[in-house]
Write a protein that holds these residues in place. Sequence first.
Motif, mmCIF file in Angstrom:
data_model
loop_
_atom_site.group_PDB
_atom_site.id
_atom_site.type_symbol
_atom_site.label_atom_id
_atom_site.label_comp_id
_atom_site.label_asym_id
_atom_site.label_seq_id
_atom_site.Cartn_x
_atom_site.Cartn_y
_atom_site.Cartn_z
ATOM 1 N N LEU A 18 1.222 0.617 6.608
ATOM 2 C CA LEU A 18 2.493 -0.023 7.364
ATOM 3 C C LEU A 18 3.096 0.648 6.775
ATOM 4 O O LEU A 18 4.410 0.439 7.667
ATOM 5 N N SER A 19 3.044 1.840 6.165
ATOM 6 C CA SER A 19 5.019 1.833 5.464
ATOM 7 C C SER A 19 5.228 3.694 5.799
ATOM 8 O O SER A 19 6.206 4.384 5.508
ATOM 9 N N LYS A 27 9.968 -2.551 10.283
ATOM 10 C CA LYS A 27 10.116 -3.926 9.982
ATOM 11 C C LYS A 27 11.904 -4.292 9.901
ATOM 12 O O LYS A 27 12.652 -3.855 10.285
ATOM 13 N N SER A 82 16.311 -4.239 12.462
ATOM 14 C CA SER A 82 15.070 -3.343 12.450
ATOM 15 C C SER A 82 14.986 -1.713 12.699
ATOM 16 O O SER A 82 15.775 -1.149 13.414
ATOM 17 N N GLY A 86 11.147 3.603 5.727
ATOM 18 C CA GLY A 86 11.756 2.833 4.941
ATOM 19 C C GLY A 86 12.017 3.426 3.758
ATOM 20 O O GLY A 86 11.215 3.741 2.207
ATOM 21 N N ARG A 107 13.279 -9.628 4.257
ATOM 22 C CA ARG A 107 12.504 -9.172 5.237
ATOM 23 C C ARG A 107 11.462 -10.329 5.940
ATOM 24 O O ARG A 107 11.506 -11.120 5.333
ATOM 25 N N LYS A 109 10.030 -9.476 9.239
ATOM 26 C CA LYS A 109 8.647 -9.360 9.677
ATOM 27 C C LYS A 109 8.547 -8.312 9.423
ATOM 28 O O LYS A 109 9.170 -7.487 8.917
ATOM 29 N N THR A 110 7.311 -8.066 9.579
ATOM 30 C CA THR A 110 6.378 -6.566 9.098
ATOM 31 C C THR A 110 5.149 -6.161 10.261
ATOM 32 O O THR A 110 4.573 -7.061 11.005
ATOM 33 N N GLU A 155 -1.371 -6.579 13.153
ATOM 34 C CA GLU A 155 -0.004 -7.974 13.467
ATOM 35 C C GLU A 155 -0.248 -8.764 13.721
ATOM 36 O O GLU A 155 -1.883 -8.784 14.680
#
Length: 159
Positions: A18-19, A27, A82, A86, A107, A109-110, A155
């Motif tokens: 995710l990151s 994001k 968006s 990060g 935030r 949405k991811t 997702e």
Amino acid sequence: DTSGLLIFTTDGEFSNLLSRPESHVSKTYLVTLRDSVSLKMQSEYIEKIKKGVMLPAEKKAPEQQSGPADVEFISHNKCVVSLNEGKFHQVKRMFLAVENEVTELKRIKTGNLELSNNLAPGQYIVMDKQTYEEGVSSGKLKVIEGSDGKKHLLERMNG
């Protein structure tokens, strides 16, 4: 001044997926700005941020270049941003770079996991095995395989 979607996991590989910028997981944030932004200035903000801006230094982060980000204004002082990276306080620092200040940041949405409008601040959803399996079998949840061979929920697909 910051709120919104948080994802808690004990799965380190999933967290890294995710990151990491190379994962290209977007994001999305709802941003409220201190200063009203004219239509002309909105176009300038969008153009500058789309190309990437020099993020001012902060206590925990040096001055650094941001990657590109998408900005869509929804009013004179609110926009949706968006981005795929990060950096520390990145959204706040992006707007400092264009001489404005973020007063609220949420935030929303991811990837395609969206914050539910039905959740109040402090509320949460636990995804159990049954919900996970139903989501995967219905196509609403997308699963990817990590470098460790484990499968990870990435997702929720629209629809």
